[in-house]
Design a protein around this motif. Structure first.
Motif, PDB file in Angstrom:
ATOM      1  N   THR A 206       0.825  -1.206   0.000  1.00 41.36           N
ATOM      2  CA  THR A 206       0.000   0.000   0.000  1.00 41.36           C
ATOM      3  C   THR A 206       0.858   1.255   0.000  1.00 41.36           C
ATOM      4  O   THR A 206       1.995   1.262   0.485  1.00 41.36           O
ATOM      5  CB  THR A 206      -0.945   0.027   1.215  1.00 41.36           C
ATOM      6  OG1 THR A 206      -1.740   1.220   1.178  1.00 41.36           O
ATOM      7  CG2 THR A 206      -0.173   0.000   2.525  1.00 41.36           C
ATOM      8  N   GLY A 211      -2.476   6.346  -2.773  1.00 44.23           N
ATOM      9  CA  GLY A 211      -1.811   5.393  -3.657  1.00 44.23           C
ATOM     10  C   GLY A 211      -0.431   5.850  -4.089  1.00 44.23           C
ATOM     11  O   GLY A 211      -0.028   5.669  -5.241  1.00 44.23           O
ATOM     12  N   TYR A 215       4.817   1.077  -6.730  1.00 47.79           N
ATOM     13  CA  TYR A 215       4.131  -0.215  -6.858  1.00 47.79           C
ATOM     14  C   TYR A 215       4.759  -1.106  -7.928  1.00 47.79           C
ATOM     15  O   TYR A 215       5.063  -2.272  -7.683  1.00 47.79           O
ATOM     16  CB  TYR A 215       2.655  -0.006  -7.204  1.00 47.79           C
ATOM     17  CG  TYR A 215       1.790   0.508  -6.087  1.00 47.79           C
ATOM     18  CD1 TYR A 215       0.990  -0.354  -5.340  1.00 47.79           C
ATOM     19  CD2 TYR A 215       1.738   1.862  -5.784  1.00 47.79           C
ATOM     20  CE1 TYR A 215       0.168   0.112  -4.329  1.00 47.79           C
ATOM     21  CE2 TYR A 215       0.920   2.352  -4.776  1.00 47.79           C
ATOM     22  CZ  TYR A 215       0.143   1.474  -4.045  1.00 47.79           C
ATOM     23  OH  TYR A 215      -0.658   1.953  -3.037  1.00 47.79           O
ATOM     24  N   CYS A 233      -2.727  -5.539  -3.376  1.00 44.33           N
ATOM     25  CA  CYS A 233      -2.247  -4.193  -3.710  1.00 44.33           C
ATOM     26  C   CYS A 233      -3.365  -3.185  -3.495  1.00 44.33           C
ATOM     27  O   CYS A 233      -4.348  -3.161  -4.240  1.00 44.33           O
ATOM     28  CB  CYS A 233      -1.771  -4.143  -5.157  1.00 44.33           C
ATOM     29  SG  CYS A 233      -0.337  -5.164  -5.472  1.00 44.33           S
ATOM     30  N   MET A 234      -3.214  -2.360  -2.477  1.00 40.57           N
ATOM     31  CA  MET A 234      -4.170  -1.297  -2.187  1.00 40.57           C
ATOM     32  C   MET A 234      -3.695  -0.022  -2.867  1.00 40.57           C
ATOM     33  O   MET A 234      -2.704   0.580  -2.451  1.00 40.57           O
ATOM     34  CB  MET A 234      -4.271  -1.083  -0.676  1.00 40.57           C
ATOM     35  CG  MET A 234      -4.878  -2.245   0.083  1.00 40.57           C
ATOM     36  SD  MET A 234      -6.662  -2.274  -0.183  1.00 40.57           S
ATOM     37  CE  MET A 234      -7.145  -3.491   1.038  1.00 40.57           C
ATOM     38  N   THR A 235      -4.401   0.393  -3.919  1.00 37.52           N
ATOM     39  CA  THR A 235      -3.949   1.541  -4.711  1.00 37.52           C
ATOM     40  C   THR A 235      -4.693   2.821  -4.388  1.00 37.52           C
ATOM     41  O   THR A 235      -4.455   3.860  -5.015  1.00 37.52           O
ATOM     42  CB  THR A 235      -4.089   1.227  -6.208  1.00 37.52           C
ATOM     43  OG1 THR A 235      -5.443   0.839  -6.479  1.00 37.52           O
ATOM     44  CG2 THR A 235      -3.154   0.093  -6.611  1.00 37.52           C
ATOM     45  N   PHE A 263     -10.082  -1.650   4.696  1.00 36.83           N
ATOM     46  CA  PHE A 263      -8.624  -1.763   4.652  1.00 36.83           C
ATOM     47  C   PHE A 263      -8.079  -2.554   5.836  1.00 36.83           C
ATOM     48  O   PHE A 263      -7.226  -3.432   5.691  1.00 36.83           O
ATOM     49  CB  PHE A 263      -7.982  -0.369   4.622  1.00 36.83           C
ATOM     50  CG  PHE A 263      -6.484  -0.381   4.742  1.00 36.83           C
ATOM     51  CD1 PHE A 263      -5.681  -0.678   3.652  1.00 36.83           C
ATOM     52  CD2 PHE A 263      -5.857  -0.113   5.957  1.00 36.83           C
ATOM     53  CE1 PHE A 263      -4.292  -0.709   3.749  1.00 36.83           C
ATOM     54  CE2 PHE A 263      -4.481  -0.142   6.077  1.00 36.83           C
ATOM     55  CZ  PHE A 263      -3.702  -0.438   4.967  1.00 36.83           C
ATOM     56  N   SER A 275       4.995  -0.970   3.003  1.00 31.40           N
ATOM     57  CA  SER A 275       4.377   0.345   2.888  1.00 31.40           C
ATOM     58  C   SER A 275       5.371   1.446   3.197  1.00 31.40           C
ATOM     59  O   SER A 275       6.458   1.208   3.722  1.00 31.40           O
ATOM     60  CB  SER A 275       3.193   0.415   3.863  1.00 31.40           C
ATOM     61  OG  SER A 275       2.595   1.689   3.891  1.00 31.40           O
ATOM     62  N   THR A 281      -1.737   4.257   9.152  1.00 30.78           N
ATOM     63  CA  THR A 281      -1.514   2.897   8.641  1.00 30.78           C
ATOM     64  C   THR A 281      -0.610   2.105   9.582  1.00 30.78           C
ATOM     65  O   THR A 281      -0.855   0.921   9.840  1.00 30.78           O
ATOM     66  CB  THR A 281      -0.879   2.947   7.234  1.00 30.78           C
ATOM     67  OG1 THR A 281      -1.755   3.656   6.353  1.00 30.78           O
ATOM     68  CG2 THR A 281      -0.647   1.557   6.685  1.00 30.78           C
TER      69      THR A 281
END
Length: 383
Positions: A206, A211, A215, A233-235, A263, A275, A281
């Protein structure tokens, strides 16, 4: 009944998510709560300017942001926000008047500067509390008009002494986050519930709600892992990176998810989070007892978050792309090392921070007085 206005800022998602978590807990205690997207509420153009400037600096000149953050402690450049806030006092005053606000909470440091200026200019007796959404502390947070600070910074006592702030104003609560999925459920079970392959090693990649992050280069580097893994994959809201990630051909199973309210469920389902080091987060990762691999944190506040996490033994940091493979192999397949990070997270996590903050706010003497007397902006007493 008190009306509490939480002043946030939609520059990144962390400040808003912290505000939502806190709102939910305050409402369970009988308070009326409103969240204000401060820059946008003042004027949509102001929001756009702040958002574009911040995003451009983070993406194109991150080291400049890091220098500004670092030297701000010595040269107090951040006080320009107090001057700027003077232009918006009337608008902010009208907001708290319309909402009959008798407690103000800020979840963004620039917004805190604006509200501090408002209290000073209008001689307001409304309590102002600030929620710090990083694990790091910076003198830019300090204002005499602030009645209490809520923080997850382990060094808050040293910080308070260094900057001559009464230590009693600091409350070590952690950063407010959403409720964590049942900790008794195994990651296998959580993955199963989310429709992921339950028996595969799972890595959450992430770059925050915006985003931000490398990546493509990270995923391509992961081809060097000895065994295939499941990549979530958290975009976020980054449509461009979403398209790029979906086009990647890999030996790994890749799930691409855009911005989601779930999430933290995917975080709980993952064996490792890869990350940058955004405060919210990172706090969610600790609460989920998910080991953290930090790569390319934003210079300044996120770099300092990463340093704190590594010192606590809950994270490791990849300084260059080639380090990711080595460190990820160790995290996923060295059981003893992995367990040590989980145990350290268990010791340091603060999953109930939002409830803790709500309890403190409710019990604060100035909050109780406001609640009993029903004081609102039009009726505030001059000193």
């Amino acid at each position: 009944m008190s009306h509490i206005t939480i002043f946030s800022a939609s520059i990144g998602s962390g400040h808003n998510e912290a505000s939502k978590a806190l709102k939910k807990q305050l409402e369970t205690k009988g308070h009326s709560v409103t969240i204000v997207d401060t820059f946008y509420a003042i004027h949509p153009l102001l929001h756009k300017v702040f958002f574009v400037l911040y995003l451009s600096m983070i993406k194109r000149a991150p080291n400049l942001w890091g220098r500004l953050y670092k030297y701000g402690a010595d040269y107090s450049w951040f006080l320009i926000m107090d001057k700027l806030g003077g232009f918006f006092c009337d608008k902010l005053y009208s907001i708290i008047s319309e909402q009959n606000t008798n407690i103000m909470v800020s979840t963004h440091p620039f917004v805190t500067a604006f509200l501090s200026n408002l209290k000073k200019k209008h001689c307001l007796h409304i309590p102002l509390y600030t929620v710090i959404t990083d694990l790091d502390l910076h003198p830019g947070y300090i204002r005499p008009e602030i009645d209490a600070y809520f923080t997850g910074a382990p060094n808050y006592e040293v910080f308070a002494k260094e900057y001559n702030v009464p230590c009693a104003k600091f409350h070590f609560t952690g950063i407010p986050i959403k409720t964590v999925p049942d900790p008794l459920l195994s990651r296998y079970q959580v993955r199963e519930r989310l429709g992921l392959v339950p028996n595969e090693k799972t890595v959450l990649l992430t770059g925050g709600g915006l985003g931000l992050g490398k990546y493509v280069e990270i995923i391509k580097s992961l081809e060097g892992l000895n065994s295939p893994v499941q990549l979530v994959c958290m975009t976020g809201v980054n449509k461009k990176i979403t398209r790029k990630v979906k086009s990647i051909v890999s030996k790994h199973r890749i799930h691409v998810l855009e911005f989601t309210d779930h999430f933290i469920d995917y975080l709980r389902a993952s064996d490792v989070i890869l990350s940058k080091a955004g405060g919210l987060t990172m706090s969610e990762a600790l609460a989920c007892e998910t080991p953290i691999l930090v790569y390319k944190p934003v210079p300044g506040h996120e770099e300092n978050n990463a340093t704190i996490l590594t010192e606590m033994g809950t994270a490791i940091k990849a300084d260059k792309l080639s380090d990711i493979i080595v460190l990820l192999e160790r995290l996923l397949f060295d059981h003893s090392f992995y367990k040590s990070l989980v145990q350290n997270a268990k010791k340091t996590k603060t999953p109930h921070a939002a409830s803790h903050i709500a309890n403190v706010i409710t019990s604060m003497p100035c909050s109780r007085v406001m609640h009993m007397e029903g004081l609102h902006p039009p009726h505030l007493r001059k000193p």
